[in-house]
Write a protein that holds these residues in place. Structure first.
Motif, short mmCIF file in Angstrom:
data_model
loop_
_atom_site.label_atom_id
_atom_site.label_comp_id
_atom_site.label_asym_id
_atom_site.label_seq_id
_atom_site.Cartn_x
_atom_site.Cartn_y
_atom_site.Cartn_z
N SER A 185 0.84 -1.19 0.00
CA SER A 185 0.00 0.00 0.00
C SER A 185 0.88 1.24 0.00
O SER A 185 1.95 1.25 0.60
CB SER A 185 -0.93 0.02 1.22
OG SER A 185 -0.35 0.72 2.30
N PRO A 186 0.42 2.31 -0.67
CA PRO A 186 1.19 3.56 -0.69
C PRO A 186 1.44 4.13 0.70
O PRO A 186 2.50 4.73 0.96
CB PRO A 186 0.31 4.50 -1.51
CG PRO A 186 -0.53 3.60 -2.37
CD PRO A 186 -0.78 2.38 -1.52
N THR A 187 0.49 3.96 1.61
CA THR A 187 0.65 4.48 2.97
C THR A 187 1.84 3.81 3.66
O THR A 187 2.64 4.48 4.33
CB THR A 187 -0.63 4.25 3.79
OG1 THR A 187 -1.74 4.82 3.10
CG2 THR A 187 -0.50 4.90 5.17
N ASN A 188 1.97 2.50 3.51
CA ASN A 188 3.07 1.80 4.16
C ASN A 188 4.42 2.11 3.52
O ASN A 188 5.44 2.15 4.20
CB ASN A 188 2.80 0.30 4.14
CG ASN A 188 1.69 -0.10 5.08
OD1 ASN A 188 1.44 0.56 6.08
ND2 ASN A 188 0.97 -1.15 4.75
N VAL A 189 4.41 2.34 2.22
CA VAL A 189 5.65 2.75 1.54
C VAL A 189 6.10 4.11 2.07
O VAL A 189 7.29 4.33 2.35
CB VAL A 189 5.44 2.77 0.02
CG1 VAL A 189 6.64 3.41 -0.69
CG2 VAL A 189 5.21 1.36 -0.52
#
Length: 344
Positions: A185-189
């Motif tokens: 997910s972009p949030t975790n990246v």
């Protein structure tokens, strides 16, 4: 062996789509003697994991109450494919339910980003109370109907923490330059970027081999990943930075839910509550057993760093996500009410 089974299953699914003559089809009807619809549920965890125990209790409930029409089958350990593949199969109706991460659901609806925010909840009690509030969950869970999916229950997945092969993580700077597997997910990246590490998104089933081969320096997950998935055989440091409390999600094919009668849906709703209750009852004991095994058999070192520097480093993510998704502000504010009520 598991990969072979998975490839074989997916090959059969492809053949069924072409010929329509095999047992496993989108309609889920048995090809032999019985006309009951087979309800297939897939997940990535082992057959001893609390998620699986909850799903087995759900299966028993539906088979007892509606066994003349349905037969529920639960497939653990990625037997129906990777988590991403199983979500796609659930979209199409090839299978009926999947246990999915909020990270994968974020790709279908940006609303799910809120659950991936680091340090969203002040305590486990605040987390549980918020997730039981439909004012918090409904604005998120009901956003994917057009994609053919609906989240019907949340499952406790504890706290997510960093664990590494060689480098103990006591402060954010210890992550600098390390390749850490995160959920896709972009949030975790972005979380890893703020901490100075290198985010390496990949499917959960590939993590063990990547750790073993040195492709990864570590990962982040709850304690059961150390034992159920063998990561503690390779990673010898587990650091309780407690950066996320994110649920697993039981996600259904939307068309299947819409096809249930009112009486059937009421029985399924009872089953969804049984999944939650059974899984949560098993969770605490499972974590204690995993920690004992990891410490005494796998020789994992458990670390308890000050979480304040981690919270400070990742704080900008809250503002970024809310600015990009202003419709999440009421949900975020409601969660803050629970944080104030249930402090750490």
């Amino acid at each position: 062996m598991r990969s072979m089974k998975r490839r074989t299953f997916l090959s059969l699914m492809g053949a069924a789509a072409v010929s329509g003559s095999l047992m496993l089809t989108g309609c889920g009807r048995s090809a032999d003697s019985d006309d009951r619809k087979i309800i297939r549920i897939g997940h990535v965890q082992s057959a001893t994991h609390p998620d699986h125990l909850g799903l087995e209790a759900f299966a028993a409930h539906i088979n007892e109450k509606l066994g003349d029409k349905y037969r529920v089958e639960v497939y653990p350990s990625e037997l129906l494919g990777s988590q991403t593949e199983m979500v796609q199969l659930t979209q199409t109706g090839a299978i009926d339910f999947v246990v999915a991460s909020t990270a994968i659901m974020e790709t279908f609806s940006r609303q799910y980003q809120i659950f991936n925010l680091p340090y969203l909840f002040s305590s486990v009690d605040a987390y549980h109370a918020a997730m039981e509030d439909h004012e918090v969950t409904d604005p998120i869970f009901l956003t994917t109907s057009k994609a053919g999916l609906e989240t019907v229950a949340w499952l406790d997945a504890g706290t997510r923490n960093f664990y590494t092969v060689k480098t103990p993580i006591n402060q954010p700077s210890d992550l600098k330059g390390l390749k850490i597997r995160v959920q896709q997910s972009p949030t975790n990246v972005e979380m890893m970027r703020l901490l100075g590490g290198t985010a390496t998104p990949m499917g959960f089933g590939d993590v063990y081999t990547a750790l073993q081969a040195g492709i990864l320096d570590g990962a982040e997950n709850n304690e059961l990943a150390l034992t159920d998935n063998g990561h503690g055989d390779i990673c010898k440091y587990y650091s309780y930075d407690m950066h996320q409390m994110v649920p697993d999600l039981l996600v259904a094919n939307y068309e299947f839910l819409q096809g249930l009668s009112a009486e059937e849906r009421a029985i399924f709703d009872e089953g969804f509550q049984i999944v939650k209750d059974t899984e949560r009852a098993a969770w605490e004991d499972a974590v204690a057993a995993a920690k004992d095994k990891a410490e005494n058999e796998q020789h994992v070192n458990f670390l308890y760093p000050d979480t304040a520097p981690f919270q400070e480093a990742m704080a900008p993510l809250h503002g970024e996500v809310l600015a990009a998704n202003p419709e999440l502000q009421p949900v975020y504010d409601k969660i803050q009410e629970y944080n104030a009520e249930y402090t750490a």
